[in-house]
Design an enzyme around this catalytic site. Structure first.
Site, PDB file in Angstrom:
ATOM      1  N   ARG A   1      10.541  10.724   1.795  1.00  0.00           N
ATOM      2  CA  ARG A   1      10.542   9.905   0.576  1.00  0.00           C
ATOM      3  C   ARG A   1      11.379  10.610  -0.488  1.00  0.00           C
ATOM      4  O   ARG A   1      10.928  11.591  -1.082  1.00  0.00           O
ATOM      5  CB  ARG A   1       9.092   9.734   0.100  1.00  0.00           C
ATOM      6  CG  ARG A   1       8.866   8.595  -0.876  1.00  0.00           C
ATOM      7  CD  ARG A   1       7.504   8.722  -1.550  1.00  0.00           C
ATOM      8  NE  ARG A   1       7.525   9.768  -2.557  1.00  0.00           N
ATOM      9  CZ  ARG A   1       6.469  10.508  -2.917  1.00  0.00           C
ATOM     10  NH1 ARG A   1       5.300  10.323  -2.367  1.00  0.00           N
ATOM     11  NH2 ARG A   1       6.577  11.446  -3.848  1.00  0.00           N
TER      12      ARG A   1
ATOM     13  N   HIS B   1       6.681   8.533  -5.706  1.00  0.00           N
ATOM     14  CA  HIS B   1       5.833   7.616  -4.916  1.00  0.00           C
ATOM     15  C   HIS B   1       6.028   6.169  -5.386  1.00  0.00           C
ATOM     16  O   HIS B   1       6.284   5.271  -4.594  1.00  0.00           O
ATOM     17  CB  HIS B   1       4.364   8.031  -5.043  1.00  0.00           C
ATOM     18  CG  HIS B   1       3.407   7.031  -4.490  1.00  0.00           C
ATOM     19  ND1 HIS B   1       3.292   6.785  -3.146  1.00  0.00           N
ATOM     20  CD2 HIS B   1       2.548   6.175  -5.107  1.00  0.00           C
ATOM     21  CE1 HIS B   1       2.398   5.830  -2.953  1.00  0.00           C
ATOM     22  NE2 HIS B   1       1.932   5.446  -4.128  1.00  0.00           N
TER      23      HIS B   1
ATOM     24  N   TYR C   1       4.830  18.058  -8.122  1.00  0.00           N
ATOM     25  CA  TYR C   1       4.140  18.589  -6.934  1.00  0.00           C
ATOM     26  C   TYR C   1       5.059  18.925  -5.762  1.00  0.00           C
ATOM     27  O   TYR C   1       4.606  19.372  -4.729  1.00  0.00           O
ATOM     28  CB  TYR C   1       3.026  17.627  -6.469  1.00  0.00           C
ATOM     29  CG  TYR C   1       3.478  16.196  -6.220  1.00  0.00           C
ATOM     30  CD1 TYR C   1       4.101  15.842  -5.026  1.00  0.00           C
ATOM     31  CD2 TYR C   1       3.286  15.207  -7.177  1.00  0.00           C
ATOM     32  CE1 TYR C   1       4.510  14.530  -4.800  1.00  0.00           C
ATOM     33  CE2 TYR C   1       3.688  13.903  -6.967  1.00  0.00           C
ATOM     34  CZ  TYR C   1       4.307  13.564  -5.771  1.00  0.00           C
ATOM     35  OH  TYR C   1       4.715  12.282  -5.545  1.00  0.00           O
TER      36      TYR C   1
HETATM   37  C1  LIG Z   1      -7.826   1.961   0.017  1.00  0.00           C
HETATM   38  C2  LIG Z   1      -6.884   2.637  -0.918  1.00  0.00           C
HETATM   39  N1  LIG Z   1      -7.141   3.877  -1.334  1.00  0.00           N
HETATM   40  C3  LIG Z   1      -6.283   4.497  -2.194  1.00  0.00           C
HETATM   41  C4  LIG Z   1      -5.177   3.849  -2.653  1.00  0.00           C
HETATM   42  C5  LIG Z   1      -4.222   4.541  -3.600  1.00  0.00           C
HETATM   43  N2  LIG Z   1      -2.966   4.850  -2.927  1.00  0.00           N
HETATM   44  C6  LIG Z   1      -1.879   4.091  -3.111  1.00  0.00           C
HETATM   45  S1  LIG Z   1      -0.588   4.640  -2.221  1.00  0.00           S
HETATM   46  C7  LIG Z   1      -1.472   5.914  -1.564  1.00  0.00           C
HETATM   47  C8  LIG Z   1      -0.843   6.898  -0.618  1.00  0.00           C
HETATM   48  C9  LIG Z   1      -0.375   6.289   0.657  1.00  0.00           C
HETATM   49  O1  LIG Z   1       0.462   7.178   1.332  1.00  0.00           O
HETATM   50  P1  LIG Z   1       1.115   6.806   2.702  1.00  0.00           P
HETATM   51  O2  LIG Z   1       0.148   6.056   3.545  1.00  0.00           O
HETATM   52  O3  LIG Z   1       1.704   8.037   3.280  1.00  0.00           O
HETATM   53  O4  LIG Z   1       2.270   5.757   2.294  1.00  0.00           O
HETATM   54  P2  LIG Z   1       3.554   6.013   1.378  1.00  0.00           P
HETATM   55  O5  LIG Z   1       3.182   5.519   0.007  1.00  0.00           O
HETATM   56  O6  LIG Z   1       3.873   7.456   1.401  1.00  0.00           O
HETATM   57  O7  LIG Z   1       4.639   5.197   1.963  1.00  0.00           O
HETATM   58  C10 LIG Z   1      -2.769   5.900  -2.051  1.00  0.00           C
HETATM   59  C11 LIG Z   1      -3.799   6.889  -1.701  1.00  0.00           C
HETATM   60  C12 LIG Z   1      -4.950   2.519  -2.205  1.00  0.00           C
HETATM   61  N3  LIG Z   1      -3.878   1.829  -2.559  1.00  0.00           N
HETATM   62  N4  LIG Z   1      -5.803   1.956  -1.331  1.00  0.00           N
END
Ligand SMILES: Cc1ncc(C[n+]2csc(CCOP(=O)(O)OP(=O)(O)O)c2C)c(N)n1
Ligand SMILES: [Mg+2]
Length: 355
Positions: A255, A259, A268
């Protein structure tokens, strides 16, 4: 003691970070598809830059950039057939675009207008899932329907590295194996789940090996190499369509962005790590390969950039011209019949002249 089970995970890469060929291209890939993939990736990157600029100037809500992961979405979108169903998460602009979701619809959704999820050109694809990993359950349900009806269609679902730690993912993965569902699960392993790095997310050496626990094939590919994922997708789709069950594909990427626009990744992760990520990025890699074959040149690049910028500008103009819905639309979108306890909230929104 007898060894009852042994496993390994295959990792694939065709085009190296510097654009050179590591091994001969698979027969599934020709010049036409490589040129198309390159041009679609450039479009998505320019769209991404524009979306961030719109957010920064107050014209879009929170937006999750796909910078550095364009190859994953383009490979999935080009490999799927129109009859398949795509079940996206929020970083899937590239696949959604290839499925027929317009750039204007995407902006509308990220601008907070749910009408952006009423896709005009791919009515059976699912809207974006923001709750992490819930989309895997939906995809398993869709695949189950295909299987019961005997349809030769595949449910394709994506998620991030972080999503593989969730029960929704693990339960859907298990079910897909037990019921041998026509389903392909692609993990965009971009190394971060917001500020949680991949190593903290799971002690598993690869994410692909989670497939082993479900008794289904799991492969790891270089997600920044279009050829690797495209070829793996075709294999997995063919298997699923032939009734041979699901596949889990871990696509390694990085990435390069924050985010979302609500994040500041400099807090971080180190500058050095980001720089290494840029050395592996997918667009330059494919361009270098095409240049080495004389299939691309600076004139073609200029023409492409101009064409794509105009396309994105037109989408933005159309988006900005859309009349906003009243605030009460958030209730109307969700409920056919408003539950009685919510009537007071509905009335208050109206009273506050938000509608
Ligand atoms: C059930 C839930 N818990 C927490 C969140 C908050 N949240 C949004 S994105 C994220 C991280 C996801 O990371 P990843 O699965 O690696 O996907 P990326 O964003 O890196 O593509 C979190 C914890 C959420 N959207 N849904
Ligand atoms: Mg991630």
């Amino acid at each position: 003691m007898n060894r009852t089970y042994d496993f390994s995970v295959n990792a694939t890469q065709f085009i190296a970070d510097d654009g050179s060929l590591i091994k001969p291209l698979p027969s599934t890939v020709d010049e036409t598809i490589l040129l198309q993939a390159y041009q679609e990736m450039v479009l998505i990157r320019i769209f991404d830059q524009k979306a961030i600029a719109l957010q920064r100037t107050g014209k879009l809500g929170t937006y999750p950039s796909s910078l550095g992961q364009e190859s994953i979405g383009i490979a999935i979108g080009l490999a799927m057939q129109a009859c398949d169903v795509f079940v996206p998460y929020y970083r899937d602009q590239a696949t959604q675009y290839l499925r027929g979701v317009s750039l204007t619809e995407m902006l509308q959704y990220w601008g907070g207008d749910e009408r952006g999820s009423h896709y005009q050109n791919c009515t059976q694809d699912m809207p974006i899932c923001v709750p992490i990993a819930t989309q895997f359950c939906h995809a398993a349900g869709i695949a189950t329907a295909f299987k019961i009806r005997g349809e030769k269609r595949v449910s394709v679902v994506t998620g991030g590295d972080g999503s593989t730690s969730k029960g929704d993912f693990l339960e859907s993965l298990n079910l897909s194996g037990v019921w041998q569902l026509p389903m392909v699960m692609v993990i965009n392993n971009n190394q971060w789940a917001i500020s949680t790095r991949r190593e903290v997310q799971s002690h598993s050496e690869t994410l692909a090996q989670k497939a082993i626990s479900a008794g289904i094939p799991g492969v790891q590919v270089d997600g920044n190499d279009f050829v690797s994922l495209y070829d793996a997708m075709l294999t997995a789709l063919k298997r699923a369509r032939a009734g041979k069950g699901p596949t889990l594909i871990e696509a390694i990427s990085y990435r390069l962005s924050d985010h979302t626009t609500a994040d500041d990744a400099t807090r971080y992760r180190s500058h050095d790590e980001l720089k290494k990520g840029w050395d592996r990025e997918p667009i330059k890699r494919l361009r270098d390969y095409l240049l080495s074959l004389n299939l691309w040149d600076p004139d073609k690049e200029n023409q492409l950039q101009e064409k794509v910028k105009e396309q994105v500008d037109n989408a933005v103009t159309a988006y900005l011209a859309i009349q906003p819905e009243p605030a009460t639309a958030m209730f109307d979108h969700l409920f056919k019949k408003l539950p009685a306890p919510m009537q007071a909230q509905y009335d208050e929104v109206k009273r506050l002249h938000l509608s």
